[in-house]
Design an enzyme around this catalytic site. Structure first.
Site, PDB file in Angstrom:
ATOM      1  N   CYS A  38       2.967   8.730   5.366  1.00 53.28           N
ATOM      2  CA  CYS A  38       2.132   7.841   6.196  1.00 53.28           C
ATOM      3  C   CYS A  38       2.113   8.250   7.658  1.00 53.28           C
ATOM      4  O   CYS A  38       1.219   7.855   8.400  1.00 53.28           O
ATOM      5  CB  CYS A  38       2.631   6.409   6.098  1.00 53.28           C
ATOM      6  SG  CYS A  38       2.795   5.871   4.413  1.00 53.28           S
ATOM      7  N   HIS A  68      -1.250   2.782  11.163  1.00 52.49           N
ATOM      8  CA  HIS A  68      -1.378   3.179   9.760  1.00 52.49           C
ATOM      9  C   HIS A  68      -1.834   1.951   8.966  1.00 52.49           C
ATOM     10  O   HIS A  68      -1.355   0.841   9.200  1.00 52.49           O
ATOM     11  CB  HIS A  68      -0.022   3.681   9.265  1.00 52.49           C
ATOM     12  CG  HIS A  68       0.047   3.859   7.793  1.00 52.49           C
ATOM     13  ND1 HIS A  68      -0.920   4.523   7.087  1.00 52.49           N
ATOM     14  CD2 HIS A  68       0.970   3.445   6.877  1.00 52.49           C
ATOM     15  CE1 HIS A  68      -0.602   4.518   5.811  1.00 52.49           C
ATOM     16  NE2 HIS A  68       0.538   3.870   5.651  1.00 52.49           N
ATOM     17  N   ASN A  82      -4.729   1.993   1.252  1.00 59.06           N
ATOM     18  CA  ASN A  82      -3.789   2.834   2.000  1.00 59.06           C
ATOM     19  C   ASN A  82      -4.048   4.294   1.622  1.00 59.06           C
ATOM     20  O   ASN A  82      -3.770   4.702   0.505  1.00 59.06           O
ATOM     21  CB  ASN A  82      -2.372   2.398   1.612  1.00 59.06           C
ATOM     22  CG  ASN A  82      -1.295   3.213   2.290  1.00 59.06           C
ATOM     23  OD1 ASN A  82      -1.554   4.258   2.875  1.00 59.06           O
ATOM     24  ND2 ASN A  82      -0.065   2.741   2.199  1.00 59.06           N
TER      25      ASN A  82
HETATM   26  O1  UT7 Z   1       2.224   3.114   3.413  1.00 62.91           O
HETATM   27  C1  UT7 Z   1       3.518   3.298   3.006  1.00 62.91           C
HETATM   28  C2  UT7 Z   1       4.426   2.244   3.511  1.00 62.91           C
HETATM   29  N1  UT7 Z   1       4.322   1.092   2.658  1.00 62.91           N
HETATM   30  C3  UT7 Z   1       4.216  -0.119   3.169  1.00 62.91           C
HETATM   31  O2  UT7 Z   1       4.145  -0.304   4.359  1.00 62.91           O
HETATM   32  C4  UT7 Z   1       4.209  -1.238   2.173  1.00 62.91           C
HETATM   33  C5  UT7 Z   1       4.945  -2.445   2.698  1.00 62.91           C
HETATM   34  N2  UT7 Z   1       5.031  -3.506   1.737  1.00 62.91           N
HETATM   35  C6  UT7 Z   1       3.961  -4.228   1.303  1.00 62.91           C
HETATM   36  O3  UT7 Z   1       2.841  -3.964   1.692  1.00 62.91           O
HETATM   37  C7  UT7 Z   1       4.224  -5.407   0.397  1.00 62.91           C
HETATM   38  O4  UT7 Z   1       5.615  -5.524   0.206  1.00 62.91           O
HETATM   39  C8  UT7 Z   1       3.522  -5.318  -0.988  1.00 62.91           C
HETATM   40  C9  UT7 Z   1       2.013  -5.486  -0.810  1.00 62.91           C
HETATM   41  C10 UT7 Z   1       3.791  -3.984  -1.663  1.00 62.91           C
HETATM   42  C11 UT7 Z   1       4.015  -6.445  -1.889  1.00 62.91           C
HETATM   43  O5  UT7 Z   1       3.795  -7.692  -1.251  1.00 62.91           O
HETATM   44  P1  UT7 Z   1       4.973  -8.757  -1.083  1.00 62.91           P
HETATM   45  O6  UT7 Z   1       4.378  -9.929  -0.440  1.00 62.91           O
HETATM   46  O7  UT7 Z   1       6.128  -8.093  -0.406  1.00 62.91           O
HETATM   47  O8  UT7 Z   1       5.306  -9.115  -2.576  1.00 62.91           O
HETATM   48  P2  UT7 Z   1       6.680  -8.937  -3.385  1.00 62.91           P
HETATM   49  O9  UT7 Z   1       6.939  -7.498  -3.674  1.00 62.91           O
HETATM   50  O10 UT7 Z   1       7.762  -9.735  -2.717  1.00 62.91           O
HETATM   51  O11 UT7 Z   1       6.290  -9.642  -4.759  1.00 62.91           O
HETATM   52  C12 UT7 Z   1       5.932 -11.014  -4.818  1.00 62.91           C
HETATM   53  C13 UT7 Z   1       5.479 -11.331  -6.220  1.00 62.91           C
HETATM   54  C14 UT7 Z   1       6.402 -10.811  -7.303  1.00 62.91           C
HETATM   55  O12 UT7 Z   1       6.411 -11.741  -8.353  1.00 62.91           O
HETATM   56  P3  UT7 Z   1       7.609 -12.825  -8.477  1.00 62.91           P
HETATM   57  O13 UT7 Z   1       8.862 -12.002  -8.627  1.00 62.91           O
HETATM   58  O14 UT7 Z   1       7.582 -13.622  -7.213  1.00 62.91           O
HETATM   59  O15 UT7 Z   1       7.231 -13.598  -9.707  1.00 62.91           O
HETATM   60  C15 UT7 Z   1       5.721  -9.539  -7.769  1.00 62.91           C
HETATM   61  O16 UT7 Z   1       6.064  -9.218  -9.103  1.00 62.91           O
HETATM   62  O17 UT7 Z   1       4.205 -10.704  -6.465  1.00 62.91           O
HETATM   63  C16 UT7 Z   1       4.271  -9.926  -7.672  1.00 62.91           C
HETATM   64  N3  UT7 Z   1       3.383  -8.776  -7.538  1.00 62.91           N
HETATM   65  C17 UT7 Z   1       2.086  -8.829  -7.879  1.00 62.91           C
HETATM   66  N4  UT7 Z   1       1.327  -9.810  -8.405  1.00 62.91           N
HETATM   67  C18 UT7 Z   1       0.023  -9.540  -8.639  1.00 62.91           C
HETATM   68  C19 UT7 Z   1       3.665  -7.548  -7.036  1.00 62.91           C
HETATM   69  N5  UT7 Z   1       2.559  -6.791  -7.075  1.00 62.91           N
HETATM   70  C20 UT7 Z   1       1.565  -7.547  -7.584  1.00 62.91           C
HETATM   71  C21 UT7 Z   1       0.206  -7.330  -7.847  1.00 62.91           C
HETATM   72  N6  UT7 Z   1      -0.528  -8.326  -8.367  1.00 62.91           N
HETATM   73  N7  UT7 Z   1      -0.398  -6.146  -7.576  1.00 62.91           N
END
Ligand code: UT7
Length: 337
Positions: free
Chosen positions: A115, A262, A292
């Site tokens: 990134c 980014h 992204n």
């Molecule tokens: O560019 C490279 C650098 N990367 C980044 O900067 C990424 C930084 N992180 C993020 O953008 C976020 O952490 C994500 C978008 C990847 C995830 O969002 P989040 O708000 O942190 O969600 P989470 O990982 O804490 O997951 C929350 C819930 C989980 O379910 P439970 O355990 O609460 O039941 C996940 O399983 O959302 C679920 N989940 C999804 N649900 C529907 C994770 N991915 C998805 C999805 N669709 N695609």
């Protein structure tokens, strides 16, 4: 002293628009979840048939940037290609792109900084120009993510955020006493967090790089990410590195006309804006349209910001920043000539 000046930009995305609703057809996800958690509405993916590598997308973006600079490929004395998704394991995309541009001896360097590939690439181009090693540089950031994503529900956190695309910049050394061009670069890396965002296989560290039957269901072949950990790191480290680069450039945040971060997650960039107490129009977003695109994301956003006349007038100052796999993070400040 020579200053590194962005002469032109170009961008290219493949033709297939993949909306969040398209992803709902094969992943347990929803348009609502993706929009709310990331700001993404659609992304572009390459065709399922034929071959399209990051260097092919980079070639199209390069043609646009070269045309707009009025340069021919033969005018280039250096090529920098940033990608985490090279067409093949080796040689690098810089060499492949050079050949596609009809060149056969122009030096070409690949940058594997994910990134922050643009930040490392711009800082490298600046150093090459200031030390006289090169004067007309083509920088390209390009990614084909879609062919390597885990399209089962296990990989949904990663799969929904990545898009394919490329962007290119022509950067030239210009002799001037004015305080213009790259004013400051602050770059960092911390490999202790390598596992927070990585694709593990194929790996040369193992005695057998490719098992006889590659188990397609093995998650080690796909990018995996500790999203919340990276999110928190980004929100903590980006303001710090922005301040570091402002101090280096000896300017204040008020003097920055636009921040181009980014495009990893709209919420990260909104949090950054709130932390720095910035007005909404001071931060550029285009993640809604492209997802992204990793090494392509900042230069692609720069291209659109210039097209939309949000930045680019003589004297305008733009700050680029980002954090991603490595972990790597950084900030580069640039003033238009
Ligand atoms: O560019 C490279 C650098 N990367 C980044 O900067 C990424 C930084 N992180 C993020 O953008 C976020 O952490 C994500 C978008 C990847 C995830 O969002 P989040 O708000 O942190 O969600 P989470 O990982 O804490 O997951 C929350 C819930 C989980 O379910 P439970 O355990 O609460 O039941 C996940 O399983 O959302 C679920 N989940 C999804 N649900 C529907 C994770 N991915 C998805 C999805 N669709 N695609």
């Amino acid at each position: 002293m020579k200053k590194s000046i962005i002469k032109s930009t170009g961008m290219f995305v493949p033709p297939n628009v993949i909306t969040n609703h398209d992803l709902e057809k094969f992943l347990d996800t929803s348009d609502e979840w993706i929009k709310q958690r990331t700001g993404i509405e659609q992304r572009y993916w390459i065709n399922q048939e034929g071959e399209t590598g990051s260097s092919d997308l980079g070639l199209e973006a390069s043609k646009i940037a070269l045309k707009s600079a009025g340069w021919k490929p033969e005018d280039l004395d250096f090529i920098i290609f940033a990608t985490l998704s090279p067409d093949i394991m080796f040689p690098g995309c810089g060499c492949l792109l050079a050949a596609k541009l009809g060149l056969n001896s122009t030096p070409a360097l690949d940058i594997r900084q994910q990134c922050t590939g643009f930040l490392y690439g711009l800082a490298t181009a600046d150093a090459y120009i200031k030390t006289g090693l090169a004067n007309k540089i083509l920088f390209v950031g390009g990614e084909v993510h879609s062919s390597g994503l885990d399209k089962s529900t296990r990989g949904r956190d990663v799969t929904v955020i990545f898009g394919d695309g490329a962007a290119a910049l022509c950067i030239e050394g210009v002799e001037t006493d004015e305080k213009v061009g790259v004013l400051a670069s602050s770059l960092h890396a911390d490999g202790n967090y390598a596992k927070a965002l990585m694709t593990e296989l194929p790996a040369s560290k193992f005695p057998v790089r490719f098992p006889p039957d590659v188990p397609i269901e093995d998650p080690s072949y796909y990018p995996v990410m500790d999203g919340p950990a990276i999110f928190k790191k980004a929100v903590r480290m980006l303001p710090k590195v922005i301040n570091e680069s402002l101090e280096k450039a000896q300017i204040n945040l008020d003097q920055i006309d636009l921040i181009i971060p980014h495009q990893a997650n709209m919420r990260i960039n909104q949090a950054l804006g709130q932390f720095l107490k910035l007005e909404d129009n001071k931060i550029f977003h285009n993640i809604q349209k492209y997802g992204n695109t990793t090494a392509a994301s900042i230069p692609l956003a720069l291209h659109e910001a210039i097209e939309q006349e949000r930045i680019g007038k003589s004297g305008d100052i733009v700050l680029f920043t980002g954090l991603g796999a490595g972990l790597t993070w950084g900030s580069v400040i640039y003033k238009f000539l």
